[in-house]
Structure formats: C-alpha cells, structure tokens
Design an enzyme around this catalytic site. Structure first.
Site, PDB file in Angstrom:
ATOM      1  N   GLY A   8      33.304  53.641  40.282  1.00 13.08           N
ATOM      2  CA  GLY A   8      33.765  52.222  40.482  1.00 13.08           C
ATOM      3  C   GLY A   8      34.860  52.037  39.757  1.00 13.08           C
ATOM      4  CG  LEU A   9      38.147  54.085  39.945  1.00 14.18           C
ATOM      5  CD1 LEU A   9      39.190  55.016  40.958  1.00 14.18           C
ATOM      6  CD2 LEU A   9      38.173  54.519  38.558  1.00 14.18           C
ATOM      7  CB  VAL A  11      38.793  44.830  35.763  1.00 12.98           C
ATOM      8  CG1 VAL A  11      39.618  44.557  34.552  1.00 12.98           C
ATOM      9  CG2 VAL A  11      39.370  44.027  37.111  1.00 12.98           C
ATOM     10  CB  VAL A  72      29.612  49.525  40.838  1.00  8.54           C
ATOM     11  CG1 VAL A  72      30.381  50.654  41.317  1.00  8.54           C
ATOM     12  CG2 VAL A  72      28.040  49.640  40.844  1.00  8.54           C
ATOM     13  CB  SER A 126      31.540  43.009  25.059  1.00  6.53           C
ATOM     14  OG  SER A 126      32.188  41.738  25.019  1.00  6.53           O
ATOM     15  CE  LYS A 181      28.526  42.084  27.632  1.00  8.19           C
ATOM     16  NZ  LYS A 181      28.978  42.184  28.878  1.00  8.19           N
ATOM     17  CG  HIS A 184      28.066  40.178  23.664  1.00 10.02           C
ATOM     18  ND1 HIS A 184      28.615  39.534  24.791  1.00 10.02           N
ATOM     19  CD2 HIS A 184      28.951  40.671  22.853  1.00 10.02           C
ATOM     20  CE1 HIS A 184      29.938  39.644  24.391  1.00 10.02           C
ATOM     21  NE2 HIS A 184      30.067  40.291  23.251  1.00 10.02           N
ATOM     22  CG  ASN A 185      27.438  38.539  28.056  1.00 10.31           C
ATOM     23  OD1 ASN A 185      28.020  39.114  27.221  1.00 10.31           O
ATOM     24  ND2 ASN A 185      27.694  38.604  29.492  1.00 10.31           N
ATOM     25  CD  GLU A 188      31.335  35.787  26.637  1.00 10.95           C
ATOM     26  OE1 GLU A 188      31.200  37.293  26.142  1.00 10.95           O
ATOM     27  OE2 GLU A 188      31.482  35.857  27.732  1.00 10.95           O
TER      28      GLU A 188
HETATM   29  P1  NBP Z   1      33.211  44.131  39.677  1.00 12.51           P
HETATM   30  O1  NBP Z   1      32.002  43.802  39.227  1.00 12.51           O
HETATM   31  O2  NBP Z   1      34.172  43.369  40.445  1.00 12.51           O
HETATM   32  O3  NBP Z   1      32.916  45.815  40.528  1.00 12.51           O
HETATM   33  C1  NBP Z   1      34.052  46.138  41.489  1.00 12.51           C
HETATM   34  C2  NBP Z   1      33.424  47.842  41.685  1.00 12.51           C
HETATM   35  O4  NBP Z   1      32.163  47.765  42.378  1.00 12.51           O
HETATM   36  C3  NBP Z   1      34.399  48.244  42.690  1.00 12.51           C
HETATM   37  O5  NBP Z   1      34.688  49.546  42.215  1.00 12.51           O
HETATM   38  C4  NBP Z   1      33.795  48.032  43.942  1.00 12.51           C
HETATM   39  O6  NBP Z   1      34.088  49.171  44.798  1.00 12.51           O
HETATM   40  C5  NBP Z   1      32.063  48.555  43.419  1.00 12.51           C
HETATM   41  N1  NBP Z   1      31.048  48.332  44.576  1.00 12.51           N
HETATM   42  C6  NBP Z   1      30.712  47.268  44.796  1.00 12.51           C
HETATM   43 BR1  NBP Z   1      31.356  45.449  44.526  1.00 12.51          BR
HETATM   44  N2  NBP Z   1      29.672  47.242  45.884  1.00 12.51           N
HETATM   45  C7  NBP Z   1      29.416  48.683  45.742  1.00 12.51           C
HETATM   46  C8  NBP Z   1      28.554  49.243  46.502  1.00 12.51           C
HETATM   47  N3  NBP Z   1      27.635  48.921  47.357  1.00 12.51           N
HETATM   48  N4  NBP Z   1      28.839  50.641  46.457  1.00 12.51           N
HETATM   49  C9  NBP Z   1      29.598  51.397  45.640  1.00 12.51           C
HETATM   50  N5  NBP Z   1      30.556  50.729  44.850  1.00 12.51           N
HETATM   51  C10 NBP Z   1      30.396  49.157  44.923  1.00 12.51           C
HETATM   52  O7  NBP Z   1      34.222  44.857  38.599  1.00 12.51           O
HETATM   53  P2  NBP Z   1      34.457  44.859  37.157  1.00 12.51           P
HETATM   54  O8  NBP Z   1      35.037  43.537  36.921  1.00 12.51           O
HETATM   55  O9  NBP Z   1      35.214  46.120  36.666  1.00 12.51           O
HETATM   56  O10 NBP Z   1      32.989  45.063  36.568  1.00 12.51           O
HETATM   57  C11 NBP Z   1      32.117  46.370  36.712  1.00 12.51           C
HETATM   58  C12 NBP Z   1      30.911  45.869  35.608  1.00 12.51           C
HETATM   59  O11 NBP Z   1      31.240  45.681  34.450  1.00 12.51           O
HETATM   60  C13 NBP Z   1      30.178  44.777  36.477  1.00 12.51           C
HETATM   61  O12 NBP Z   1      28.684  44.698  36.124  1.00 12.51           O
HETATM   62  C14 NBP Z   1      30.501  43.481  35.386  1.00 12.51           C
HETATM   63  O13 NBP Z   1      29.517  42.570  35.360  1.00 12.51           O
HETATM   64  C15 NBP Z   1      30.732  44.423  33.873  1.00 12.51           C
HETATM   65  N6  NBP Z   1      31.602  43.907  33.196  1.00 12.51           N
HETATM   66  C16 NBP Z   1      32.775  43.248  33.563  1.00 12.51           C
HETATM   67  C17 NBP Z   1      33.600  42.801  32.559  1.00 12.51           C
HETATM   68  C18 NBP Z   1      34.818  42.097  32.776  1.00 12.51           C
HETATM   69  O14 NBP Z   1      35.624  41.689  31.934  1.00 12.51           O
HETATM   70  N7  NBP Z   1      35.337  42.278  34.136  1.00 12.51           N
HETATM   71  C19 NBP Z   1      33.217  42.882  31.158  1.00 12.51           C
HETATM   72  C20 NBP Z   1      31.926  43.475  30.689  1.00 12.51           C
HETATM   73  C21 NBP Z   1      31.174  43.963  31.838  1.00 12.51           C
HETATM   74  P3  NBP Z   1      35.193  48.634  46.171  1.00 12.51           P
HETATM   75  O15 NBP Z   1      36.335  48.907  45.358  1.00 12.51           O
HETATM   76  O16 NBP Z   1      34.986  49.944  47.202  1.00 12.51           O
HETATM   77  O17 NBP Z   1      34.888  47.416  46.652  1.00 12.51           O
END
Ligand code: NBP
Length: 470
Positions: A8-9, A11, A72, A126, A181, A184-185, A188
C-alpha cells in the site's frame, strides 16, 4: 532480501517506507496499482527500497519469518488483501495492519490468521504524512512474540520524545493498539473543537482579527498550551488566500468532515459505560456543522442575544485558561476510557506508557502529556487525570477563567459545546452528591426499579403514591 515489506503506497505507506529505508533497513514495497509503485521509486530512488509488482514477488523477497506492513484503506481493503497474501505466508510470519482499523476487526483477523500460525499486529499510527516520514507515534498491539520480531524496526522509525525514548510501546494483546489509536483520535476531536471554540469566541465576541489571533496562538504555544494542534492553528491563521488577499481560513467552508474514529470512541465509551462527553460533543459539533444549509436558513429565523460591544482583553486570558482546562479534561476522559478497557478487554498497557508514546510524533502531542505521564508513573492507579496533583492545582487556578469563558459564550450566543461538556464533567466528577437520588426515586416510582439508601444497606422499594394503583 528485505527486512520488511510494505503493502500500500498511499501517503502513509510511501512515507513509512522511506522512513524505514533511511534507518538502514531494506524494505520491499508493493501497491495494487503498478504505476504508483513505479512513480514512487522514480521519485525516491534509494538502494534500500526494492520495488515489487506482485504479492508473490514481494513475499519471495522477504527474510524469514516475514514481516509485512499493510498500509491500505481500513475496512474491506484490509480483508481483501489478507485473503490474497495469506496463501503466500508461512507459520510464524508477522502481518502488521498499520491502518485505522476498528479494534474488533483486528481481533477477528487475528483469530482467523492464527489458524494458519500467522501472527497479526494491529498498529495505530499517528503523525500524518510528515510523521510517517520523520517519525510517527506507533501504537502496536497483538501477540507479544510478533511485537518482539518487529520492535527493532518500529523503534528505529518512531518519533523520539525529549528524553530520547522512542514513541512506540507494546500495548497488549488483541486489538489493544488499534484501541489506543481510536482513543487518540477521540481526544484529537476534543482538542480540535476546544481550539475552534477559543478561536470563535475571541473572534466573534473579543472582536480580534485573524492576525491578532495568530499572534495569540503563537504565544500560547510557547507555554502550557504547547502542542501540535495549537501550533498548526497559529500557522493556519497566518495564511492568506493568494487570489483575494483575505485570510484563507475565512474562505474555508464551515462544514467539518470525519472518517469515523471519533465516533467509534464515543460509541465504545457508551458500550463500556465511561463518560467522555467532551469527545462526544466534538463529534456532534461536526455533525451540526454539516447541516450548513439548515443552519443558514435557521440563522435568519432563530434570534440570539442582541449584539454587544466586544469583550475586554481579559477575555484572552480567560480563553487561554479555558482551553487548557478543556485539554486536560479531553485527556482525562480518554485516559479513563483506556483504563476501563484494560479490565474490559484484557489490554496490558500502562497509562504512563501511553502518555509517553503520545509526547512526540502524533497529532495530539502536547507539553501537557509529560505531566500526565509523570502522574501515572508516580501513581499507576490514579483513577482520573483530574486528580493528579499538578493538574488539580492548574485547574483550580484556571477555573474562574474557564467558567467566565463559557458564560461569555452563553451570554453572547456563541456555541461552546466542548467547553460546556468539559466543565460539566469537571463539576460532575467533583460532586460528592449528584441528583441521581432523584433519578433513582423516579425509576422506582414508575418502574419499581428499587433504590439504595444513604443511611442503611439494602435494596428498597416505595409506593410513592399510595393513593394511586400503578
Ligand atoms: P488510503 O487510506 O487512501 O489508502 C490508499 C492505499 O490503499 C493505496 O495504496 C490503495 O491502492 C490501497 N488499496 C485500497 Br484503497 N483498496 C485496496 C484493495 N482492495 N487492495 C489493495 N490495496 C488497496 O491511504 P493513506 O492515507 O496512506 O492511509 C493508509 C491507512 O493509514 C488508512 O487506514 C488510514 O486511515 C491510516 N492513517 C492515515 C493517516 C493520514 O494522515 N493519511 C494517518 C494515520 C493513519 P491503489 O493505489 O491501488 O488504489
């Protein structure tokens, strides 16, 4: 061979992979959509990052037992990925879910994977994009042996608090990590709402302009209110819209979105019977904000108090006192919920350790957390943060300003739900006697639910209206 794999790449996945590589670990990465992986390795070439384009390729390039971090979208994507990767794993391999999964989903997945001998950790992360790259706060839970296997990587990539401790700790079995977590949220949400209320009151009633407010938040961030959220508030207030020259914050639509983790905290608190009214008020304030069109119509229909001249400068100090008190109460409610969860779910974290790993890297990091850490370190059984000597005195000193701030909001018709909920929690918690005696009498009156007495043991029922047969 790579020490760890990241699936999962998005952010978070990209920045965590870069962080891991920078710390000297070889990391293999995979993303469902191939182009994202290609762009990622083009933009961030690093000999420690190995791009792979199939799950078979990824798992073949990992040292055994394998260590895999899933980053992801929480929910169905995690189950879908587990189903794909599970046949490629062997007993003893460790799968870490670093997304915002619900702790009960994590516990279900742990049970399912355990039948194949695969160890699963649920890890709250976080710090957003910046934290993922430079050092997040990490909240792992699950099988202890799995934690031991990934601890060197996690400790290397985590943020460091001012005393040098990495912001990661093993929090206990099952979904402990995702539970922490979630709380934590919830905290937040409460902190953000408290800050928004201080901003709103000082703007609407204090008559301060955005620049002045920015200076106030900058000053507040240098002392007892020092925290990531106060700091970014000051930054936000300094930003001008390039097109109009107006403060950008004034052009942002006042409709708050949410991903649900604050709501989960409130839902779980209701389930386990722990009051978290400040957190819940913050969740509900976002729901109320979402009713934008209704609010616009209502603003013309429902009168508020007659406008008055701006409040005096003393309002700034009072708002500062109120914000500090609101923050203490937000952490107090979160910590009380975390304590209940240890009994309810068998989680083993120490509250001092939870406070410690929140001191840096995460969104709710604040100077105040060091006081909270010390309080639980000195008195692990402390029932509530409000009773910690240093915070008890700090609240006592501020309570007049806290009350005056809420009164100003009520008087001028500025909604301050988190402040009201926090102060009512404080007043309720410090009440030796609450009107629950009357509630019990009412329950006994209409439902024969019985009551206890203050003057002798036992369970009692009274026919409160002997002249009326129920
Ligand atoms: P996203 O939550 O937007 O996830 C994007 C990733 O999930 C992409 O790599 C996407 O692949 C992959 N993905 C999805 Br959507 N459905 C999929 C599936 N069925 N099979 C395989 N891969 C799949 O990205 P994020 O913001 O990096 O967050 C990742 C996790 O971390 C989430 O649970 C989020 O709640 C948590 N989180 C986020 C933050 C933040 O600040 N953003 C902070 C803390 C925790 P693709 O490229 O092929 O669509």
């Amino acid at each position: 061979m790579a020490s760890i794999g990241v699936i999962g790449l998005g952010v978070m996945g990209q920045n965590l992979a870069r962080n891991i590589a920078r710390r000297g670990f070889r990391v293999a990465v995979y993303n469902r959509t191939r182009e994202k992986t290609e762009t990622f390795v083009q933009q961030h070439p690093d000999p420690n990052i190995l791009a792979t384009y199939a799950l078979e390729e990824l798992t073949a390039h990992l040292e055994r037992p394998r260590r895999l971090l899933l980053m992801v979208k929480a929910g169905a994507a995690v189950d879908a990925l587990i189903a794909q990767v599970r046949p490629l794993l062997e007993p003893g391999d460790v799968l870490i879910d670093g997304g915002n999964s619900h702790f009960t989903d994590t516990e279900r997945r742990q049970r399912e994977l355990a039948s194949d001998g695969i160890l699963m950790l649920g890890m709250g992360i976080s710090g957003g994009e910046e934290g993922a790259l430079r050092g997040p706060s990490l909240m792992p839970g699950g099988p202890k042996e799995a934690y031991e296997m990934v601890a060197p990587v996690l400790e290397a990539i985590a943020a460091r608090a001012h005393d040098g401790r990495p912001c990661v700790a093993y929090l206990g079995p099952g979904g402990a990590g995702h539970y922490v977590k979630m709380v934590h949220n919830g905290i937040e949400y409460a902190l953000m709402q408290g800050i928004a209320e201080a901003y709103d009151l000082l703007r609407q009633v204090g008559g301060l302009d955005v620049d002045h407010l920015a200076a106030i938040f900058e000053e507040w961030n240098r002392a007892e209110l020092a925290s990531f959220l106060v700091e970014i508030t000051a930054h936000i207030l300094r930003v001008q819209d390039p097109q109009t020259g107006r403060p950008l914050v004034d052009l942002v639509l006042d409709r708050a979105h949410q991903k649900g983790t604050g709501k989960w905290t409130s839902q779980n608190a209701l389930d386990v019977g722990v009051p978290v009214p400040t957190i819940t008020s913050a969740v509900e304030a976002r729901y109320l904000s979402a009713l934008k069109e209704e609010r616009v119509r209502a603003s013309a229909a429902l009168p508020g108090p007659a406008p008055e001249p701006p409040g005096g400068l003393h309002m700034i100090d009072q708002a500062r006192a109120a914000l500090f008190a609101n923050m203490v109460v937000a952490y107090a409610q979160g910590m009380a919920l975390l304590r209940r969860a240890t009994a309810e779910y068998g989680y083993t974290y120490r509250l001092a350790d939870v406070a410690a790993i929140w001191r840096a890297g995460c969104i709710i990091r604040a100077a105040l957390l060091e006081d909270i850490r010390q309080a639980f370190d000195q008195a692990p059984e402390l029932p509530n943060v409000l009773l910690a000597p240093v915070l008890r005195h700090a609240l006592a000193e501020r309570q007049q300003g806290w009350r005056a701030t809420l009164i100003a909001g009520v008087h001028h018709g500025v909604p301050m739900p988190a402040t009201a909920a926090a102060l009512a929690y404080y007043d309720g918690y410090r009440s030796a006697r609450l009107p629950a005696n009357l509630i019990q009498a009412q329950r006994d009156y209409f439902g024969a639910h019985t009551y206890e007495r203050v003057d002798r043991p036992g369970t009692f029922h009274t026919t409160w209206r002997p002249d009326v047969t129920m």
